[in-house]
Design an enzyme around this catalytic site. Structure first.
Site, PDB file in Angstrom:
ATOM      1  N   ALA A 109       0.842  -1.200   0.000  1.00  0.00           N
ATOM      2  CA  ALA A 109       0.000   0.000   0.000  1.00  0.00           C
ATOM      3  C   ALA A 109       0.875   1.246   0.000  1.00  0.00           C
ATOM      4  CB  ALA A 109      -0.883  -0.008   1.232  1.00  0.00           C
ATOM      5  N   GLY A 154       0.892  -5.317   0.852  1.00  0.00           N
ATOM      6  CA  GLY A 154      -0.094  -5.545  -0.200  1.00  0.00           C
ATOM      7  C   GLY A 154       0.515  -6.184  -1.442  1.00  0.00           C
ATOM      8  N   GLU A 157       0.435  -9.711  -0.708  1.00  0.00           N
ATOM      9  CA  GLU A 157      -0.975 -10.135  -0.752  1.00  0.00           C
ATOM     10  C   GLU A 157      -1.472 -10.259  -2.192  1.00  0.00           C
ATOM     11  OE1 GLU A 157      -2.084  -6.994   2.079  1.00  0.00           O
ATOM     12  OE2 GLU A 157      -3.083  -8.568   3.246  1.00  0.00           O
ATOM     13  N   GLU A 177       3.139  -5.372   8.134  1.00  0.00           N
ATOM     14  CA  GLU A 177       2.098  -4.478   8.658  1.00  0.00           C
ATOM     15  C   GLU A 177       2.137  -4.296  10.172  1.00  0.00           C
ATOM     16  OE1 GLU A 177       1.651  -6.599   6.233  1.00  0.00           O
ATOM     17  OE2 GLU A 177       0.431  -5.700   4.647  1.00  0.00           O
TER      18      GLU A 177
HETATM   19  N1  COA Z   1       4.465   3.572  -0.196  1.00  0.00           N
HETATM   20  C1  COA Z   1       4.842   4.772  -0.693  1.00  0.00           C
HETATM   21  N2  COA Z   1       6.050   4.996  -1.216  1.00  0.00           N
HETATM   22  C2  COA Z   1       6.912   3.981  -1.218  1.00  0.00           C
HETATM   23  C3  COA Z   1       6.596   2.705  -0.728  1.00  0.00           C
HETATM   24  C4  COA Z   1       5.307   2.520  -0.191  1.00  0.00           C
HETATM   25  N3  COA Z   1       4.891   1.359   0.271  1.00  0.00           N
HETATM   26  N4  COA Z   1       7.670   1.895  -0.868  1.00  0.00           N
HETATM   27  C5  COA Z   1       8.606   2.658  -1.449  1.00  0.00           C
HETATM   28  N5  COA Z   1       8.163   3.907  -1.648  1.00  0.00           N
HETATM   29  C6  COA Z   1       8.884   5.045  -2.206  1.00  0.00           C
HETATM   30  C7  COA Z   1       9.972   5.539  -1.256  1.00  0.00           C
HETATM   31  O1  COA Z   1       9.433   6.336  -0.232  1.00  0.00           O
HETATM   32  C8  COA Z   1      10.869   6.268  -2.194  1.00  0.00           C
HETATM   33  O2  COA Z   1      10.319   7.529  -2.478  1.00  0.00           O
HETATM   34  P1  COA Z   1      11.252   8.845  -2.457  1.00  0.00           P
HETATM   35  O3  COA Z   1      12.150   8.666  -3.662  1.00  0.00           O
HETATM   36  O4  COA Z   1      10.279   9.960  -2.614  1.00  0.00           O
HETATM   37  O5  COA Z   1      12.003   8.841  -1.175  1.00  0.00           O
HETATM   38  C9  COA Z   1      10.783   5.432  -3.465  1.00  0.00           C
HETATM   39  O6  COA Z   1       9.596   4.661  -3.360  1.00  0.00           O
HETATM   40  C10 COA Z   1      11.931   4.481  -3.605  1.00  0.00           C
HETATM   41  O7  COA Z   1      12.038   3.730  -2.425  1.00  0.00           O
HETATM   42  P2  COA Z   1      13.407   3.105  -1.910  1.00  0.00           P
HETATM   43  O8  COA Z   1      13.188   2.559  -0.558  1.00  0.00           O
HETATM   44  O9  COA Z   1      14.503   4.102  -2.086  1.00  0.00           O
HETATM   45  O10 COA Z   1      13.599   1.947  -3.008  1.00  0.00           O
HETATM   46  P3  COA Z   1      14.460   0.625  -2.904  1.00  0.00           P
HETATM   47  O11 COA Z   1      14.451   0.069  -4.275  1.00  0.00           O
HETATM   48  O12 COA Z   1      15.738   0.858  -2.213  1.00  0.00           O
HETATM   49  O13 COA Z   1      13.597  -0.357  -1.938  1.00  0.00           O
HETATM   50  C11 COA Z   1      11.597  -1.446  -1.162  1.00  0.00           C
HETATM   51  C12 COA Z   1      12.360  -0.870  -2.375  1.00  0.00           C
HETATM   52  C13 COA Z   1      10.221  -1.852  -1.682  1.00  0.00           C
HETATM   53  C14 COA Z   1      12.329  -2.671  -0.603  1.00  0.00           C
HETATM   54  C15 COA Z   1      11.473  -0.356  -0.071  1.00  0.00           C
HETATM   55  O14 COA Z   1      11.038   0.851  -0.678  1.00  0.00           O
HETATM   56  C16 COA Z   1      10.512  -0.690   1.036  1.00  0.00           C
HETATM   57  O15 COA Z   1      10.835  -1.452   1.925  1.00  0.00           O
HETATM   58  N6  COA Z   1       9.296  -0.074   1.014  1.00  0.00           N
HETATM   59  C17 COA Z   1       8.337  -0.218   2.077  1.00  0.00           C
HETATM   60  C18 COA Z   1       7.533  -1.454   1.864  1.00  0.00           C
HETATM   61  C19 COA Z   1       6.516  -1.673   2.963  1.00  0.00           C
HETATM   62  O16 COA Z   1       6.807  -1.585   4.150  1.00  0.00           O
HETATM   63  N7  COA Z   1       5.298  -1.994   2.546  1.00  0.00           N
HETATM   64  C20 COA Z   1       4.267  -2.350   3.460  1.00  0.00           C
HETATM   65  C21 COA Z   1       3.085  -1.541   3.304  1.00  0.00           C
HETATM   66  S1  COA Z   1       1.921  -2.039   4.521  1.00  0.00           S
END
Ligand code: COA
Length: 303
Positions: A109, A154, A157, A177
């Protein structure tokens, strides 16, 4: 807007649709739907139909690189539109669910959007996300998640709502989550235990732990773990195997498995019998028998 590409032909976007999916035999009801043609730039979900030897395989692709395919309001709307279109498309007999973003399947999400949502809005969003994934789960054709990189929250999921999961060996799965003081809300608490067993699902959800591809394979979360970058090819191979089978048979096998696994075994047998009764009536069944007798490949038409 979501874009539907058919053999590289014109682009058709679907909009203004409200709909619901339900198991009613093999039917899926849709209503209040309008289609219009539009050139778009903001395409977060696209659908392609493959051709030639791969005709019958459709590929749904998430494409929101800046947010690592995080599911925001717009992406969710486009996903719903594409799922509605594919369910009505009888030429699609297997669906691959992919990402165009390197290293990420889907980051779950959109947490930035979520921060600006009130309780009611957040609830509405999560309910829509849950029902959208349920619509994916009940699509009449088999679905295969192609996971390269992170499938979190998500995103995991979404993969769980598919029938089959294939991952590259750099994939990472997790339901983080509880670390955000919420619970998985798009089917994760229900589908994960059914897939890997309650104790494993509880541990993964209670800790929010991320697991690698090897572990995912070990616990049966994925059907296949392949070399990073080759998950699409593996999924396509599976899709191509599926499209050679009797279309009605595959569809009804999915119904029998899905519906049967939610009830006791005796009731499941009744569901199997009802599904079998439908394939018994088909011309394809007779074609299968003729082809066997004549030592040739069958030509099936799905009826
Ligand atoms: N929602 C909104 N934005 C998100 C996001 C999310 N779930 N996941 C990543 N982004 C955004 C980051 O904030 C970042 O934005 P910015 O450039 O404005 O700072 C951009 O995507 C790139 O993210 P980054 O973490 O630098 O990319 P990465 O390739 O190094 O890592 C992930 C990718 C997916 C491993 C990492 O972004 C992550 O762990 N995201 C969170 C996932 C999460 O906890 N999801 C659960 C939701 S309940």
């Amino acid at each position: 807007m979501a874009t539907l590409l058919r053999h590289g032909a014109s682009r058709v976007s679907s909009a203004s649709s409200s709909w619901r999916g339900s198991w009613t035999g093999t039917s899926f009801k849709s209503f209040s739907r309008s289609l219009f043609v539009e050139a778009t730039t903001e395409e977060q979900v696209s659908l392609r139909h493959l051709s030639g030897a791969e005709e019958g395989v459709a590929v749904l692709t998430l494409n929101r690189p800046d947010a690592r395919n995080a599911i925001g309001v717009e992406l969710l709307k486009q996903l719903r539109d594409v799922l509605e279109a594919i369910q009505l498309d009888t030429s699609a007999r297997a669906l691959l669910v992919c990402s165009s973003v390197p290293g990420v399947f889907c980051a779950g999400a959109d947490l930035k959007e979520r921060r600006n949502m009130g309780v009611a809005e957040a609830q509405r969003f999560v309910n829509t996300l849950r029902s959208t994934f349920s619509s994916l789960e009940v699509l009449s054709m088999p679905t295969i998640a192609v996971v390269e990189g992170a499938a979190l929250g998500g995103g995991m999921e979404l993969a769980l709502a598919c029938d089959i999961r294939v991952c590259g060996d750099k994939a990472v799965f997790g339901l983080p989550e509880t670390g955000l003081a919420i619970i998985p809300g798009a089917g994760g608490t229900q589908r994960l235990p059914r897939l890997v067993g309650r104790p494993r699902a509880k541990e993964l959800i209670f800790t929010g732990r991320r697991i690698d591809a090897e572990h995912a394979e070990e616990i049966g979360l994925v059907n296949h773990r392949v070399q990073a970058g080759t998950a699409y090819k593996k999924a396509l191979d599976i899709g191509c195997e599926i499209i050679k089978q009797g279309p009605l048979a595959v569809k009804l096998a999915k119904v029998a498995i899905e519906r049967g696994s939610e009830v006791d075994s005796a009731s499941g047998m009744v569901i199997e019998e009802a599904c079998y009764a439908q394939v018994l009536q088909s011309k394809d069944r007779l074609e299968g028998l003729d082809a066997f007798a004549e030592k040739r490949k069958p030509t099936y038409h799905g009826h």
